[in-house]
Write a protein that holds these residues in place. Structure first.
Motif, short mmCIF file in Angstrom:
data_model
loop_
_atom_site.label_atom_id
_atom_site.label_comp_id
_atom_site.label_asym_id
_atom_site.label_seq_id
_atom_site.Cartn_x
_atom_site.Cartn_y
_atom_site.Cartn_z
N ALA A 1 68.47 -24.34 52.03
CA ALA A 1 70.36 -24.04 52.03
C ALA A 1 70.30 -22.71 52.42
CB ALA A 1 70.48 -24.39 50.54
N LYS A 2 71.20 -21.97 53.25
CA LYS A 2 71.19 -20.71 53.49
C LYS A 2 72.23 -19.77 51.82
CE LYS A 2 73.46 -18.00 57.35
NZ LYS A 2 74.41 -17.65 58.80
N LYS B 1 76.56 -13.27 47.14
CA LYS B 1 77.29 -14.65 46.49
C LYS B 1 76.44 -14.25 44.91
CE LYS B 1 79.81 -16.57 50.23
NZ LYS B 1 79.78 -17.57 50.98
N LEU B 2 75.15 -14.29 45.19
CA LEU B 2 74.57 -14.45 44.34
C LEU B 2 74.05 -13.31 43.13
CD1 LEU B 2 72.42 -16.28 43.00
CD2 LEU B 2 70.17 -15.65 44.43
N ALA B 3 74.01 -12.87 43.49
CA ALA B 3 73.91 -11.42 42.88
C ALA B 3 75.56 -11.30 41.86
CB ALA B 3 74.36 -10.06 43.81
N SER B 4 76.18 -11.62 42.86
CA SER B 4 77.74 -11.67 41.54
C SER B 4 77.60 -13.18 40.85
CB SER B 4 79.02 -12.25 42.91
OG SER B 4 80.19 -12.03 42.81
N GLN B 5 77.23 -13.78 41.23
CA GLN B 5 77.34 -15.07 40.20
C GLN B 5 76.36 -14.36 38.93
OE1 GLN B 5 75.83 -18.09 42.28
NE2 GLN B 5 77.49 -18.22 43.91
N LEU B 6 75.81 -13.72 39.14
CA LEU B 6 74.85 -13.32 38.40
C LEU B 6 74.71 -12.02 37.60
CD1 LEU B 6 70.94 -14.51 39.73
CD2 LEU B 6 72.31 -15.16 37.92
N VAL C 1 58.63 -18.45 49.46
CA VAL C 1 58.71 -19.51 48.88
C VAL C 1 58.67 -20.94 49.65
CG1 VAL C 1 60.33 -21.28 47.82
CG2 VAL C 1 59.48 -18.74 46.36
N LYS C 2 59.72 -20.57 50.56
CA LYS C 2 59.56 -21.17 52.08
C LYS C 2 58.86 -22.12 52.58
CE LYS C 2 64.75 -20.17 53.93
NZ LYS C 2 65.00 -21.75 53.61
N VAL C 3 57.60 -20.78 53.42
CA VAL C 3 56.74 -20.93 53.61
C VAL C 3 55.45 -21.57 52.67
CG1 VAL C 3 54.47 -20.11 54.63
CG2 VAL C 3 56.32 -19.29 55.54
N GLU C 4 55.61 -21.30 51.78
CA GLU C 4 54.65 -21.69 50.57
C GLU C 4 54.67 -23.49 50.43
OE1 GLU C 4 50.56 -22.42 48.55
OE2 GLU C 4 52.03 -20.28 49.39
N ALA C 5 55.87 -23.64 50.41
CA ALA C 5 56.49 -25.88 50.90
C ALA C 5 56.17 -25.91 51.91
CB ALA C 5 58.29 -25.20 50.70
N ALA D 1 66.75 -23.26 60.34
CA ALA D 1 67.99 -23.67 61.91
C ALA D 1 67.05 -23.92 63.83
CB ALA D 1 68.84 -23.26 61.91
N ASP D 2 66.59 -22.35 63.17
CA ASP D 2 65.99 -21.68 64.74
C ASP D 2 64.46 -21.93 63.84
OD1 ASP D 2 64.70 -19.96 66.34
OD2 ASP D 2 66.60 -18.44 66.27
#
Length: 326
Positions: free
Chosen positions: A232-233, A238-243, A269-273, A295-296
């Motif tokens: 996901a993007k 937003k993540l900081a706000s949610q926390l 994390v993305k590269v390891e996956a 996507a790029d």
């Protein structure tokens, strides 16, 4: 004549780094003499212990008494195993001896996790060193004022040399051979021992470990969110706000807890996956790129190469399973 001392600490050791260093240096010296030069090296293996049992006692090293060595031009610290903090505590005398030799003009080379003993001398304070990628987190915990060159095979700073993990000590030995003798001697040893002389990075060998033992629950929750949503993007605002934390506080705590910024962590994390999928060899680079949320194509290739030192395709060709035709 240059006097070299390979030190033997009182701990569980890597026999290969001791024997390999000795063999390469003595072979280089033999080559040097065979082409018409005088012997340039006197290599000794020494320690405060009279005997060191290695690999469960299958091998034994009998170092000479290091107390009899008043001066050395180059000392080499082999890689060590076990509890690094206990090993440092157990080798106070050797650590003092190493520091004293440097003050007297000796150069020092540490192999892999031998950097823990070198750092205990205080000589790496404010400097950069390399060690095994798997020991970096512990090293940072014990020596926060030493900068780690995570991707480098070799560092060279003010007569102090360090190298990355495992058998990359072979590259350090070639590097030292070239400095002590010349390029031709290093190339000779490269050919005889079949070592890639141009290897400069350990990035492609690194396995990214998720840092979870830091005790910050907010950051743990952020990490879990990142790991569960790598396709996901993610908006860190937003993540900081949610926390329920400010973005600035979130970034500061994230770096303190993991050693990476949130963006760097997400990339790792993305590269390891992606690496794991590339190693299986079943999917195309394009499919894997989409699976990990890129996507790029250009951006994916740039991040992947920045982290591993290889392009995704080169990594796949090097590490993927090859199905042999029956």
């Amino acid at each position: 004549m240059k006097y070299v001392t390979i030190v033997v600490p009182d701990c569980e050791l890597n026999l290969n780094s001791i024997a390999g260093a000795y063999e390469i240096l003595t072979r280089a010296n033999d080559y040097w003499q065979k082409i018409g030069n005088r012997s340039r090296l006197d290599v000794r293996i020494a320690g405060f212990v009279s005997e060191s049992k290695i690999n469960g006692g299958y091998f034994t090293v009998h170092p000479t008494d290091i107390g009899q060595i008043k001066k050395t031009d180059l000392l080499i610290i082999p890689s060590i195993f076990g509890d690094y903090a206990k090993t440092v505590k157990k080798n106070d005398g050797l650590i003092d001896w190493i520091g004293d030799q440097y003050k007297r003009g000796a150069e020092i080379a540490s192999m892999c996790s031998g950097a823990f003993l070198l750092a205990a001398t205080g000589l790496l304070e404010g400097k950069t060193c390399s060690t095994h990628w798997n020991a970096i987190e512990k090293f940072r915990e014990m020596y926060p004022n030493v900068k780690i060159a995570e991707d480098k095979i070799i560092t060279d700073e003010n007569g102090i040399y360090t190298n990355g993990g495992g058998y990359s000590f072979l590259n350090l030995m070639l590097y030292l051979v070239e400095k002590i003798f010349d390029r031709a001697a290093a190339v000779f040893c490269s050919k005889v021992f079949q070592i890639d002389i141009e290897r400069t990075t350990q990035s492609q060998f690194t396995i990214f470990h998720i840092q979870k033992g830091h005790g910050d629950d907010v950051i743990n929750r952020a990490q879990m969110y990142i790991e569960e949503n790598i396709d996901a993007k993610i908006s860190f605002e937003k993540l900081a706000s949610q926390l329920a934390v400010s973005r600035r506080n979130f970034d500061r705590r994230f770096v303190k807890a993991t050693g990476n910024t949130p963006v760097e962590y997400l990339q790792r994390v993305k590269v390891e996956a992606a690496k794991k999928e590339l190693e299986k060899g079943r999917k195309s680079v394009f499919e894997i790129m989409n699976d990990v949320g890129y996507a790029d194509d250009k951006a994916f290739r740039e991040v992947f190469k920045k982290v591993t030192g290889l392009s995704p395709l080169d990594y796949k060709n090097k590490y993927s399973k090859v199905e042999l035709a029956s």
